[in-house]
Scaffold this motif. Structure first.
Motif, PDB file in Angstrom:
ATOM      1  N   LEU A 161       1.121 -15.058  11.526  1.00 46.29           N
ATOM      2  CA  LEU A 161       1.643 -14.450  11.973  1.00 46.29           C
ATOM      3  C   LEU A 161       1.012 -15.046  13.489  1.00 46.29           C
ATOM      4  CD1 LEU A 161       2.781 -11.406  10.394  1.00 46.29           C
ATOM      5  CD2 LEU A 161       4.192 -12.980  10.283  1.00 46.29           C
ATOM      6  N   ARG A 162       1.801 -15.133  14.611  1.00 46.34           N
ATOM      7  CA  ARG A 162       1.401 -15.544  15.622  1.00 46.34           C
ATOM      8  C   ARG A 162       1.900 -14.798  16.457  1.00 46.34           C
ATOM      9  NH1 ARG A 162      -0.599 -21.758  15.253  1.00 46.34           N
ATOM     10  NH2 ARG A 162      -1.631 -21.858  13.486  1.00 46.34           N
ATOM     11  N   GLY A 163       1.619 -14.616  17.737  1.00 51.15           N
ATOM     12  CA  GLY A 163       1.790 -14.913  19.111  1.00 51.15           C
ATOM     13  C   GLY A 163       2.632 -13.274  18.791  1.00 51.15           C
ATOM     14  N   ALA A 164       3.742 -12.662  19.098  1.00 48.28           N
ATOM     15  CA  ALA A 164       4.183 -11.482  19.213  1.00 48.28           C
ATOM     16  C   ALA A 164       4.206 -10.626  18.233  1.00 48.28           C
ATOM     17  CB  ALA A 164       6.092 -11.049  19.888  1.00 48.28           C
ATOM     18  N   ARG A 165       4.836 -11.248  16.795  1.00 53.79           N
ATOM     19  CA  ARG A 165       4.761 -10.766  15.772  1.00 53.79           C
ATOM     20  C   ARG A 165       3.492 -10.242  15.068  1.00 53.79           C
ATOM     21  NH1 ARG A 165       8.658 -14.671  12.530  1.00 53.79           N
ATOM     22  NH2 ARG A 165      10.915 -14.731  13.610  1.00 53.79           N
ATOM     23  N   ALA A 166       2.207 -10.615  15.729  1.00 53.52           N
ATOM     24  CA  ALA A 166       0.506 -10.423  15.039  1.00 53.52           C
ATOM     25  C   ALA A 166       0.885  -9.506  15.813  1.00 53.52           C
ATOM     26  CB  ALA A 166       0.267 -12.048  15.247  1.00 53.52           C
ATOM     27  N   ALA A 167       1.033  -9.570  17.043  1.00 49.73           N
ATOM     28  CA  ALA A 167       0.335  -8.044  18.267  1.00 49.73           C
ATOM     29  C   ALA A 167       1.671  -7.192  17.057  1.00 49.73           C
ATOM     30  CB  ALA A 167       0.923  -8.979  19.306  1.00 49.73           C
ATOM     31  N   VAL A 168       2.531  -6.911  16.996  1.00 51.46           N
ATOM     32  CA  VAL A 168       3.400  -5.775  16.181  1.00 51.46           C
ATOM     33  C   VAL A 168       2.377  -5.134  14.732  1.00 51.46           C
ATOM     34  CG1 VAL A 168       5.586  -5.215  15.381  1.00 51.46           C
ATOM     35  CG2 VAL A 168       5.436  -6.723  17.913  1.00 51.46           C
ATOM     36  N   VAL A 169       2.331  -6.155  14.413  1.00 50.97           N
ATOM     37  CA  VAL A 169       1.917  -6.277  13.368  1.00 50.97           C
ATOM     38  C   VAL A 169       0.150  -5.509  13.279  1.00 50.97           C
ATOM     39  CG1 VAL A 169       0.540  -7.306  10.881  1.00 50.97           C
ATOM     40  CG2 VAL A 169       2.357  -7.864  11.708  1.00 50.97           C
ATOM     41  N   TRP A 170      -0.134  -6.037  14.311  1.00 51.30           N
ATOM     42  CA  TRP A 170      -1.827  -5.120  14.587  1.00 51.30           C
ATOM     43  C   TRP A 170      -1.423  -3.981  14.804  1.00 51.30           C
ATOM     44  CZ3 TRP A 170      -7.470  -6.502  13.871  1.00 51.30           C
ATOM     45  CH2 TRP A 170      -6.727  -6.909  13.216  1.00 51.30           C
ATOM     46  N   VAL A 171      -0.403  -3.896  15.976  1.00 53.16           N
ATOM     47  CA  VAL A 171      -0.168  -2.361  16.373  1.00 53.16           C
ATOM     48  C   VAL A 171       0.070  -1.783  15.450  1.00 53.16           C
ATOM     49  CG1 VAL A 171       1.129  -1.430  18.159  1.00 53.16           C
ATOM     50  CG2 VAL A 171       0.458  -3.023  19.107  1.00 53.16           C
ATOM     51  N   ALA A 172       1.200  -2.147  14.562  1.00 53.38           N
ATOM     52  CA  ALA A 172       1.137  -0.757  13.099  1.00 53.38           C
ATOM     53  C   ALA A 172       0.190  -0.888  12.429  1.00 53.38           C
ATOM     54  CB  ALA A 172       2.662  -1.475  12.724  1.00 53.38           C
ATOM     55  N   CYS A 173      -0.381  -1.326  12.381  1.00 55.20           N
ATOM     56  CA  CYS A 173      -1.679  -1.380  11.740  1.00 55.20           C
ATOM     57  C   CYS A 173      -2.515  -0.574  12.369  1.00 55.20           C
ATOM     58  CB  CYS A 173      -2.119  -2.003  11.187  1.00 55.20           C
ATOM     59  SG  CYS A 173      -0.727  -3.223   9.832  1.00 55.20           S
ATOM     60  N   GLY A 174      -2.635  -0.882  13.351  1.00 57.00           N
ATOM     61  CA  GLY A 174      -4.098   0.028  13.986  1.00 57.00           C
ATOM     62  C   GLY A 174      -3.950   1.606  14.531  1.00 57.00           C
ATOM     63  N   LEU A 175      -1.977   2.113  14.868  1.00 59.64           N
ATOM     64  CA  LEU A 175      -1.559   2.908  15.283  1.00 59.64           C
ATOM     65  C   LEU A 175      -2.191   4.277  14.103  1.00 59.64           C
ATOM     66  CD1 LEU A 175       1.660   2.938  17.151  1.00 59.64           C
ATOM     67  CD2 LEU A 175      -0.719   3.326  18.117  1.00 59.64           C
TER      68      LEU A 175
END
Length: 254
Positions: free
Chosen positions: A1-15
């Motif tokens: 995943l790259r860009g916005a999708r990667a950021a969403v995954v990082w946020v979802a896993c990090g929260l």
């Protein structure tokens, strides 16, 4: 995943990690670091010693029982052996408070019938009762780990050993044990960590003047003395990370 999708995954896993682990630890570190010199270090050493002694004793006995049960299930897989193994595996599903009630009720009946007996003293005033409760609850943890190790040992090794004249205890010590060391160590570590964190059974059955880290953390947090509760609580968090580190290393090695 790259860009916005990667950021969403990082946020979802990090929260979940941020709100469930990082922020609570930071919240506990603030009063801990602010009152470092006034912390009850002498009592903390005593609490830690009590916790480690109970956990080490329970882990050793539970692991030994798990090894014996797993070897019996492998050597003689009859109805009685399977029933005993399944019965031992049910303990982890029973809450600690229920185990305490199940342990104290027969003791109470016996003391009513035989008031001169010292059974009540040995169960409630020594480490026997609490270790007994730990074994009922956590032998299943050790048994699962040991049985996983046995599942990786081919049955042909047993047949070869028997053809060479090695049976019984010799088979367990000379053939199985070298292949079960890692599983046995994992079983002992898991039981050790679970005993360190166990609260209901420890709260009721602990011997006099032998508070553990879990009991002290509960009592201080109940009294809203969060600054004092931070030290034993963080210690339990660090101990709880041990199986996570072990599991991650094991997965990397595979």
């Amino acid at each position: 995943l790259r860009g916005a999708r990667a950021a969403v995954v990082w946020v979802a896993c990090g929260l979940p990690i941020l709100f469930g682990f990082v922020l609570p630890v930071v919240f506990m570190l603030r009063p801990l670091l602010g009152g470092w010199e006034s912390l009850p270090w002498t009592q903390f050493v005593q609490w830690s010693g009590n916790s480690v002694r109970l956990a080490a004793l329970s882990a050793a006995v539970a692991t030994a029982l798990a090894l014996a049960l797993a070897f019996a299930a492998r050597a003689r897989p009859g109805f009685v052996t399977r029933f005993v193994v399944q019965l031992a595996s049910l303990g982890y599903a029973v809450p600690g408070a229920v185990i305490v009630v199940g342990l104290l009720l027969p003791v109470g009946w016996w003391m009513t019938a035989r008031p001169e007996s010292s059974v009540g003293y040995w169960i409630t005033a020594t480490a026997l009762g609490i270790v007994w409760a730990y074994l009922v609850r956590f032998t299943a943890v050790a048994l699962q780990s040991v049985q996983s190790g046995y599942a990786r040992i081919p049955a042909s090794l047993d047949d070869s050993a028997r053809m060479l004249g090695t049976t019984g205890l010799g088979l367990a010590l000379r053939v199985h044990w070298p292949l079960l060391r890692r599983s046995t160590a994992a079983a002992a570590l898991l039981v050790f960590v679970d005993v360190m964190k166990e609260l209901p059974a420890t709260l009721v059955l602990r011997p006099f003047n032998s508070d553990t880290l879990a009991v002290v953390t509960y009592q201080l947090a109940r009294d809203e003395r969060l600054g004092e509760a931070a030290l034993p609580a963080l210690t339990l968090v660090l101990v709880g990370l041990l199986p996570v580190i072990l599991l991650s290393r094991t997965l990397r090695q595979r």
